[in-house]
Design a protein around this motif. Structure first.
Motif, PDB file in Angstrom:
ATOM      1  N   ARG A 119      43.466   9.210  63.698  1.00 56.16           N
ATOM      2  CA  ARG A 119      42.856   8.868  62.404  1.00 56.16           C
ATOM      3  C   ARG A 119      41.569   8.070  62.599  1.00 56.16           C
ATOM      4  NH1 ARG A 119      48.309   7.528  60.932  1.00 56.16           N
ATOM      5  NH2 ARG A 119      47.725   5.358  60.722  1.00 56.16           N
ATOM      6  N   LEU A 120      41.578   7.136  63.543  1.00 56.97           N
ATOM      7  CA  LEU A 120      40.370   6.350  63.796  1.00 56.97           C
ATOM      8  C   LEU A 120      39.232   7.229  64.319  1.00 56.97           C
ATOM      9  CD1 LEU A 120      41.867   3.119  65.401  1.00 56.97           C
ATOM     10  CD2 LEU A 120      40.551   3.241  63.264  1.00 56.97           C
ATOM     11  N   ARG A 121      39.549   8.164  65.192  1.00 56.86           N
ATOM     12  CA  ARG A 121      38.507   9.061  65.720  1.00 56.86           C
ATOM     13  C   ARG A 121      37.914   9.925  64.608  1.00 56.86           C
ATOM     14  NH1 ARG A 121      40.349  10.115  71.389  1.00 56.86           N
ATOM     15  NH2 ARG A 121      39.062   8.656  72.575  1.00 56.86           N
ATOM     16  N   PHE A 122      38.739  10.355  63.683  1.00 54.83           N
ATOM     17  CA  PHE A 122      38.242  11.137  62.550  1.00 54.83           C
ATOM     18  C   PHE A 122      37.249  10.307  61.745  1.00 54.83           C
ATOM     19  CE2 PHE A 122      38.568  12.800  58.203  1.00 54.83           C
ATOM     20  CZ  PHE A 122      38.212  14.116  58.430  1.00 54.83           C
ATOM     21  N   ALA A 123      37.637   9.059  61.434  1.00 54.46           N
ATOM     22  CA  ALA A 123      36.741   8.161  60.689  1.00 54.46           C
ATOM     23  C   ALA A 123      35.479   7.870  61.503  1.00 54.46           C
ATOM     24  CB  ALA A 123      37.470   6.864  60.345  1.00 54.46           C
ATOM     25  N   GLN A 124      35.632   7.712  62.798  1.00 59.13           N
ATOM     26  CA  GLN A 124      34.486   7.437  63.679  1.00 59.13           C
ATOM     27  C   GLN A 124      33.477   8.580  63.614  1.00 59.13           C
ATOM     28  OE1 GLN A 124      34.330   8.399  68.089  1.00 59.13           O
ATOM     29  NE2 GLN A 124      35.153   6.317  68.096  1.00 59.13           N
ATOM     30  N   ARG A 125      33.955   9.820  63.713  1.00 58.60           N
ATOM     31  CA  ARG A 125      33.049  10.972  63.697  1.00 58.60           C
ATOM     32  C   ARG A 125      32.288  11.062  62.380  1.00 58.60           C
ATOM     33  NH1 ARG A 125      35.630  10.875  68.089  1.00 58.60           N
ATOM     34  NH2 ARG A 125      35.759  12.585  69.527  1.00 58.60           N
ATOM     35  N   LEU A 126      32.971  10.728  61.285  1.00 57.03           N
ATOM     36  CA  LEU A 126      32.330  10.796  59.973  1.00 57.03           C
ATOM     37  C   LEU A 126      31.294   9.695  59.768  1.00 57.03           C
ATOM     38  CD1 LEU A 126      35.382  11.615  57.674  1.00 57.03           C
ATOM     39  CD2 LEU A 126      33.529  13.155  58.359  1.00 57.03           C
TER      40      LEU A 126
ATOM     41  N   TYR B 250      35.369   0.949  70.017  1.00 54.20           N
ATOM     42  CA  TYR B 250      35.696   1.264  68.626  1.00 54.20           C
ATOM     43  C   TYR B 250      37.209   1.368  68.440  1.00 54.20           C
ATOM     44  CZ  TYR B 250      35.639   3.843  64.193  1.00 54.20           C
ATOM     45  OH  TYR B 250      35.845   4.245  62.897  1.00 54.20           O
ATOM     46  N   LEU B 251      37.857   2.089  69.339  1.00 56.41           N
ATOM     47  CA  LEU B 251      39.303   2.276  69.208  1.00 56.41           C
ATOM     48  C   LEU B 251      40.070   0.962  69.371  1.00 56.41           C
ATOM     49  CD1 LEU B 251      39.776   5.655  71.106  1.00 56.41           C
ATOM     50  CD2 LEU B 251      39.815   5.257  68.625  1.00 56.41           C
ATOM     51  N   VAL B 252      39.674   0.129  70.332  1.00 53.68           N
ATOM     52  CA  VAL B 252      40.350  -1.164  70.509  1.00 53.68           C
ATOM     53  C   VAL B 252      40.223  -1.990  69.236  1.00 53.68           C
ATOM     54  CG1 VAL B 252      40.255  -3.389  71.711  1.00 53.68           C
ATOM     55  CG2 VAL B 252      40.192  -1.273  73.017  1.00 53.68           C
ATOM     56  N   ALA B 253      39.017  -2.078  68.704  1.00 58.79           N
ATOM     57  CA  ALA B 253      38.803  -2.876  67.487  1.00 58.79           C
ATOM     58  C   ALA B 253      39.604  -2.309  66.315  1.00 58.79           C
ATOM     59  CB  ALA B 253      37.315  -2.928  67.151  1.00 58.79           C
ATOM     60  N   GLY B 254      39.589  -0.987  66.156  1.00 59.38           N
ATOM     61  CA  GLY B 254      40.325  -0.370  65.050  1.00 59.38           C
ATOM     62  C   GLY B 254      41.827  -0.544  65.179  1.00 59.38           C
ATOM     63  N   LEU B 255      42.357  -0.326  66.374  1.00 60.79           N
ATOM     64  CA  LEU B 255      43.797  -0.506  66.582  1.00 60.79           C
ATOM     65  C   LEU B 255      44.220  -1.941  66.317  1.00 60.79           C
ATOM     66  CD1 LEU B 255      44.161   1.665  69.799  1.00 60.79           C
ATOM     67  CD2 LEU B 255      45.382   2.076  67.649  1.00 60.79           C
ATOM     68  N   ARG B 256      43.462  -2.894  66.833  1.00 64.35           N
ATOM     69  CA  ARG B 256      43.807  -4.303  66.619  1.00 64.35           C
ATOM     70  C   ARG B 256      43.755  -4.668  65.144  1.00 64.35           C
ATOM     71  NH1 ARG B 256      41.549  -8.166  71.387  1.00 64.35           N
ATOM     72  NH2 ARG B 256      42.754  -7.252  73.087  1.00 64.35           N
ATOM     73  N   ARG B 257      42.783  -4.137  64.426  1.00 69.06           N
ATOM     74  CA  ARG B 257      42.689  -4.420  62.986  1.00 69.06           C
ATOM     75  C   ARG B 257      43.845  -3.791  62.210  1.00 69.06           C
ATOM     76  NH1 ARG B 257      37.984  -6.997  62.148  1.00 69.06           N
ATOM     77  NH2 ARG B 257      36.310  -6.601  63.609  1.00 69.06           N
ATOM     78  N   MET B 258      44.466  -2.781  62.794  1.00 66.20           N
ATOM     79  CA  MET B 258      45.621  -2.153  62.153  1.00 66.20           C
ATOM     80  C   MET B 258      46.935  -2.750  62.640  1.00 66.20           C
ATOM     81  SD  MET B 258      44.394   1.780  61.813  1.00 66.20           S
ATOM     82  CE  MET B 258      45.715   2.209  60.685  1.00 66.20           C
ATOM     83  N   GLY B 259      46.852  -3.825  63.420  1.00 66.15           N
ATOM     84  CA  GLY B 259      48.050  -4.523  63.850  1.00 66.15           C
ATOM     85  C   GLY B 259      48.652  -4.024  65.147  1.00 66.15           C
ATOM     86  N   ILE B 260      47.918  -3.215  65.894  1.00 68.04           N
ATOM     87  CA  ILE B 260      48.444  -2.658  67.137  1.00 68.04           C
ATOM     88  C   ILE B 260      47.729  -3.321  68.317  1.00 68.04           C
ATOM     89  CG2 ILE B 260      48.702  -0.566  68.524  1.00 68.04           C
ATOM     90  CD1 ILE B 260      48.696   1.002  65.861  1.00 68.04           C
ATOM     91  N   PRO B 261      48.450  -4.053  69.160  1.00 72.67           N
ATOM     92  CA  PRO B 261      47.819  -4.668  70.336  1.00 72.67           C
ATOM     93  C   PRO B 261      47.253  -3.587  71.258  1.00 72.67           C
ATOM     94  CG  PRO B 261      50.012  -5.579  69.978  1.00 72.67           C
ATOM     95  CD  PRO B 261      49.872  -4.390  69.073  1.00 72.67           C
ATOM     96  N   ALA B 262      45.964  -3.670  71.534  1.00 74.10           N
ATOM     97  CA  ALA B 262      45.305  -2.690  72.390  1.00 74.10           C
ATOM     98  C   ALA B 262      44.348  -3.417  73.318  1.00 74.10           C
ATOM     99  CB  ALA B 262      44.549  -1.671  71.533  1.00 74.10           C
ATOM    100  N   SER B 263      44.139  -2.856  74.505  1.00 75.65           N
ATOM    101  CA  SER B 263      43.215  -3.472  75.462  1.00 75.65           C
ATOM    102  C   SER B 263      42.208  -2.438  75.957  1.00 75.65           C
ATOM    103  CB  SER B 263      43.987  -4.075  76.638  1.00 75.65           C
ATOM    104  OG  SER B 263      44.827  -3.110  77.231  1.00 75.65           O
ATOM    105  N   PHE B 264      40.999  -2.928  76.232  1.00 80.52           N
ATOM    106  CA  PHE B 264      39.896  -2.121  76.749  1.00 80.52           C
ATOM    107  C   PHE B 264      39.900  -2.204  78.267  1.00 80.52           C
ATOM    108  CE2 PHE B 264      35.567  -2.238  78.448  1.00 80.52           C
ATOM    109  CZ  PHE B 264      35.045  -1.047  77.976  1.00 80.52           C
ATOM    110  N   HIS B 265      39.712  -1.079  78.925  1.00 80.89           N
ATOM    111  CA  HIS B 265      39.706  -1.031  80.388  1.00 80.89           C
ATOM    112  C   HIS B 265      38.489  -0.250  80.866  1.00 80.89           C
ATOM    113  CE1 HIS B 265      43.982  -2.319  80.679  1.00 80.89           C
ATOM    114  NE2 HIS B 265      43.943  -1.874  79.440  1.00 80.89           N
ATOM    115  N   LEU B 266      37.907  -0.732  81.951  1.00 79.10           N
ATOM    116  CA  LEU B 266      36.799  -0.040  82.589  1.00 79.10           C
ATOM    117  C   LEU B 266      37.140   0.106  84.058  1.00 79.10           C
ATOM    118  CD1 LEU B 266      33.896   1.061  82.198  1.00 79.10           C
ATOM    119  CD2 LEU B 266      33.083  -1.197  82.896  1.00 79.10           C
TER     120      LEU B 266
END
Length: 130
Positions: free
Chosen positions: A50-57, A70-86
């Motif tokens: 769902r976030l990727r769909f909104a991102q593309r639009l 983008y995905l880390v920020a969106g997931l966290r704002r939706m209450g899902i703990p997420a981490s960014f990795h490089l």
């Protein structure tokens, strides 16, 4: 979707005009999902879709680092703990070794189907701000 707007603002706020990133702060996890076990891998993947769909639009197709941020920020704002990795490829298919950015929810990689945990050396991980 509030999470998508917040994710867009986050990406825009951390990326400089010269293409560099200032990753000194990360969005906190909002809501009640951060307590207890949290969402399963399937739930997080559904939210990523769902976030990727909104991102593309709203932002078009992003590069791998911007997409993961983008995905880390969106997931966290939706209450899902997420981490960014490089990470950097351990054994590149063709030299030189490439860099990959990905998102994890717990131990599950939710942003790519590439086997990044097996094929990359992790160089950076976002802090656990939740």
């Amino acid at each position: 979707m509030k999470a998508a707007r917040g994710a867009r603002r986050f990406v825009e706020s951390v990326k400089g005009e010269d293409g560099s990133y200032r990753l000194d702060h990360w969005p906190r996890v909002h809501g009640t999902r951060r307590r207890g076990r949290g969402p399963g891998h399937r739930d997080a993947c559904a939210v990523v879709t769902r976030l990727r769909f909104a991102q593309r639009l709203t932002m078009g197709f992003l590069g791998p680092v911007d997409d993961a941020l983008y995905l880390v920020a969106g997931l966290r704002r939706m209450g899902i703990p997420a981490s960014f990795h490089l990470g950097r490829e351990m054994v590149p298919v063709t030299p030189p070794a490439g860099f990959h950015a990905w998102v994890q929810c717990g131990e599950a990689v939710v942003s790519t189907s590439l086997p990044v945990r097996e094929t990359c050396v992790e160089l950076h991980r976002s802090g656990r701000d939740w």
